[in-house]
Design an enzyme around this catalytic site. Structure first.
Site, PDB file in Angstrom:
ATOM      1  N   ASP A  91      28.154  27.868 -19.667  1.00 36.27           N
ATOM      2  CA  ASP A  91      28.693  26.824 -20.528  1.00 36.27           C
ATOM      3  C   ASP A  91      30.191  26.706 -20.253  1.00 36.27           C
ATOM      4  O   ASP A  91      30.755  27.487 -19.490  1.00 36.27           O
ATOM      5  CB  ASP A  91      28.368  27.099 -21.997  1.00 36.27           C
ATOM      6  CG  ASP A  91      29.098  28.312 -22.547  1.00 36.27           C
ATOM      7  OD1 ASP A  91      29.889  28.943 -21.806  1.00 36.27           O
ATOM      8  OD2 ASP A  91      28.889  28.639 -23.724  1.00 36.27           O
ATOM      9  N   PHE A  95      32.236  25.151 -26.897  1.00 39.14           N
ATOM     10  CA  PHE A  95      31.528  25.370 -28.160  1.00 39.14           C
ATOM     11  C   PHE A  95      31.997  26.658 -28.836  1.00 39.14           C
ATOM     12  O   PHE A  95      32.225  26.697 -30.040  1.00 39.14           O
ATOM     13  CB  PHE A  95      30.016  25.417 -27.918  1.00 39.14           C
ATOM     14  CG  PHE A  95      29.214  25.653 -29.165  1.00 39.14           C
ATOM     15  CD1 PHE A  95      29.008  24.626 -30.068  1.00 39.14           C
ATOM     16  CD2 PHE A  95      28.687  26.908 -29.454  1.00 39.14           C
ATOM     17  CE1 PHE A  95      28.282  24.839 -31.241  1.00 39.14           C
ATOM     18  CE2 PHE A  95      27.964  27.129 -30.617  1.00 39.14           C
ATOM     19  CZ  PHE A  95      27.761  26.098 -31.507  1.00 39.14           C
ATOM     20  N   ASP A 145      33.758  20.037 -23.149  1.00 39.85           N
ATOM     21  CA  ASP A 145      33.705  18.989 -24.169  1.00 39.85           C
ATOM     22  C   ASP A 145      34.230  19.539 -25.481  1.00 39.85           C
ATOM     23  O   ASP A 145      34.375  20.748 -25.651  1.00 39.85           O
ATOM     24  CB  ASP A 145      32.271  18.465 -24.341  1.00 39.85           C
ATOM     25  CG  ASP A 145      31.287  19.551 -24.784  1.00 39.85           C
ATOM     26  OD1 ASP A 145      31.609  20.750 -24.630  1.00 39.85           O
ATOM     27  OD2 ASP A 145      30.202  19.204 -25.258  1.00 39.85           O
ATOM     28  N   GLY A 215      26.126  18.847 -29.086  1.00 45.77           N
ATOM     29  CA  GLY A 215      26.505  18.526 -30.453  1.00 45.77           C
ATOM     30  C   GLY A 215      25.338  18.393 -31.419  1.00 45.77           C
ATOM     31  O   GLY A 215      25.470  17.783 -32.475  1.00 45.77           O
ATOM     32  N   ASP A 265      18.448  26.012 -24.177  1.00 41.89           N
ATOM     33  CA  ASP A 265      18.920  27.369 -24.435  1.00 41.89           C
ATOM     34  C   ASP A 265      19.009  27.503 -25.944  1.00 41.89           C
ATOM     35  O   ASP A 265      19.167  26.514 -26.650  1.00 41.89           O
ATOM     36  CB  ASP A 265      20.311  27.620 -23.833  1.00 41.89           C
ATOM     37  CG  ASP A 265      21.398  26.978 -24.680  1.00 41.89           C
ATOM     38  OD1 ASP A 265      21.559  25.749 -24.607  1.00 41.89           O
ATOM     39  OD2 ASP A 265      22.054  27.699 -25.449  1.00 41.89           O
ATOM     40  N   CYS A 303      -0.543  37.989 -26.200  1.00 40.68           N
ATOM     41  CA  CYS A 303       0.717  38.081 -25.452  1.00 40.68           C
ATOM     42  C   CYS A 303       0.657  39.220 -24.437  1.00 40.68           C
ATOM     43  O   CYS A 303       0.247  40.333 -24.775  1.00 40.68           O
ATOM     44  CB  CYS A 303       1.865  38.307 -26.425  1.00 40.68           C
ATOM     45  SG  CYS A 303       3.452  38.511 -25.603  1.00 40.68           S
ATOM     46  N   CYS A 305       3.164  40.783 -23.034  1.00 39.83           N
ATOM     47  CA  CYS A 305       4.425  41.537 -22.921  1.00 39.83           C
ATOM     48  C   CYS A 305       4.209  43.015 -23.232  1.00 39.83           C
ATOM     49  O   CYS A 305       3.226  43.392 -23.876  1.00 39.83           O
ATOM     50  CB  CYS A 305       5.492  40.936 -23.828  1.00 39.83           C
ATOM     51  SG  CYS A 305       5.514  41.627 -25.495  1.00 39.83           S
ATOM     52  N   CYS A 308       3.480  43.982 -26.930  1.00 39.02           N
ATOM     53  CA  CYS A 308       2.144  43.690 -27.447  1.00 39.02           C
ATOM     54  C   CYS A 308       1.073  44.516 -26.751  1.00 39.02           C
ATOM     55  O   CYS A 308       0.029  44.810 -27.326  1.00 39.02           O
ATOM     56  CB  CYS A 308       1.840  42.194 -27.308  1.00 39.02           C
ATOM     57  SG  CYS A 308       2.910  41.194 -28.352  1.00 39.02           S
ATOM     58  N   HIS A 334       9.411  40.613 -26.380  1.00 40.39           N
ATOM     59  CA  HIS A 334       8.295  39.795 -26.856  1.00 40.39           C
ATOM     60  C   HIS A 334       8.730  38.338 -27.082  1.00 40.39           C
ATOM     61  O   HIS A 334       8.052  37.408 -26.636  1.00 40.39           O
ATOM     62  CB  HIS A 334       7.695  40.344 -28.144  1.00 40.39           C
ATOM     63  CG  HIS A 334       6.785  39.344 -28.782  1.00 40.39           C
ATOM     64  ND1 HIS A 334       5.501  39.124 -28.329  1.00 40.39           N
ATOM     65  CD2 HIS A 334       7.011  38.422 -29.755  1.00 40.39           C
ATOM     66  CE1 HIS A 334       4.968  38.130 -29.014  1.00 40.39           C
ATOM     67  NE2 HIS A 334       5.859  37.682 -29.889  1.00 40.39           N
TER      68      HIS A 334
HETATM   69 ZN   LIG Z   1       4.409  40.133 -26.875  1.00 38.94          ZN
END
Ligand SMILES: [Zn+2]
Length: 366
Positions: A91, A95, A145, A215, A265, A303, A305, A308, A334
């Site tokens: 970025d 911001f 910006d 924004g 993001d 899931c 991951c 899990c 996760h």
């Molecule tokens: Zn997971």
């Protein structure tokens, strides 16, 4: 040749694309985890990549203050410094200067502010922001910006947007073209369609490699966010990537993809991972809640991951109650996997021409 965007499929306004960067391809629509200060908090870079992520975001503001952009450049750039071989978007710092720094003064030249770390004085101009992002080695650089607070009167938003457009022009001029690297402009204009359209037209006139909508997600609510997208996105070039900054919740991502956004993001999956909040196919789960204390079931049985696959809700509850670091690590893992899988499911639905059905089913489940 700068960052290239290949359009692979369309379904209504939703787009399935591929960003070709100096550090590899990124399949879109994509969610970019926040690598704020040169690290995705509570994650190893290998763990981030294991979720399927091929791009992370780096924050100019944090990195310019500590450890410093020149130092990172001398050490081989941000990719090497943080051991992330894939793409990085940085970025502009704008911001966070607005939200974190103290005693900031905004002028035509740029913004001066004091560091939230030690109070020392800095100046961030469009030229300096672009130079910092070059030193970091960002694949995608963002124009500087000004972020207009919400709500603000039309006149204030207009003045702020016009300043951002002059800064966009200076940012673009300061950007050094390199193969596989690009610069994105940021559409401002608050919740006012007339200002958004003027901003978009000005940026297109300058000619960026991609276009962000900035924004938003600052308190205006989802309905307003979508209304701004409905007014803005059709005015953006079809053949360039579109990035909705700082958004958001899973339902926001689905609604924005439906409106033609390619990149996102948000702090939510990582921050929530550190506060015991998990995004699952069954909705948001707060693992601090006592009802998980004796639950041997996994967080989300669908899931893949590590959290899990290997651990129970009871254990994750215990870790979060005990304030154990592993709790933050597993839940961040996760949540990033959930976001990555959601984006992947959206990409498949667009390819199959079934995105409307996907979005409707998602809304019903949520
Ligand atoms: Zn997971």
């Amino acid at each position: 040749m700068s960052v290239r965007f290949e359009m692979l499929a369309r379904d209504g306004a939703a787009r399935r694309g591929r960003l070709v960067t100096a550090h590899g391809d990124v399949e879109t629509p994509v969610f970019m985890p926040l690598g704020t200060a040169g690290t995705v908090k509570a994650m190893t870079p290998e763990g981030v990549a294991a979720t399927g992520a091929r791009i992370v975001l780096g924050n100019t503001y944090h990195l310019m203050l500590r450890p410093g952009a020149e130092r990172i450049a001398a050490l081989g750039g941000l990719h090497r410094f943080m051991n992330w071989p894939h793409a990085i978007l940085t970025d502009s710092g704008g911001f966070q200067v607005m939200s974190l720094a103290s005693r900031r003064t905004i002028a035509e030249a740029g913004v001066t502010f004091r560091s939230h770390l030690d109070g020392s004085l800095y100046e961030l101009t469009p030229e300096r922001s672009i130079a910092i992002q070059h030193l970091l080695g960002a694949d995608i650089t963002m124009a500087l910006d000004e972020c207009t607070p919400y709500p603000s009167p039309h006149e204030a938003v207009e003045g702020s947007m016009e300043l951002s457009m002059r800064w966009a022009e200076r940012s673009h001029r300061a950007f050094v073209e390199r193969p596989g690297h690009g610069i994105f402009g940021i559409v401002q204009g608050g919740v006012h369609p007339d200002l958004r359209l003027r901003s978009a037209a000005k940026l297109i006139d300058i000619g960026f490699d991609g276009y962000a909508v900035g924004g938003l997600a600052i308190g205006e609510g989802q309905e307003t966010t979508f209304a701004v997208l409905d007014a803005t996105v059709p005015a953006l070039p079809e053949d360039r990537p579109r990035y909705l900054m700082g958004v958001g919740k899973p339902a926001d991502l689905v609604g924005a993809v439906m409106r033609g956004i390619d990149m996102f993001d948000c702090v939510l999956p990582t921050r929530s991972g550190r506060t015991a909040q998990a995004f699952t196919r069954g909705g948001v789960v707060n693992l601090r809640n006592a009802r998980h204390a004796d639950d041997p079931a996994p967080l989300d049985p669908e899931c893949p991951c590590p959290a899990c696959a290997g651990y129970s809700r009871a254990y994750l509850h215990h870790l979060s109650r005990a304030g154990e670091i592993l709790g933050s690590m597993l839940l961040t893992m996760h949540n990033l996997q959930y976001y990555a899988d959601l984006m992947s499911a959206m990409r498949s639905a667009i390819e199959a021409g079934s995105f409307a059905a996907f979005a409707a089913a998602f809304e019903t489940a949520a």
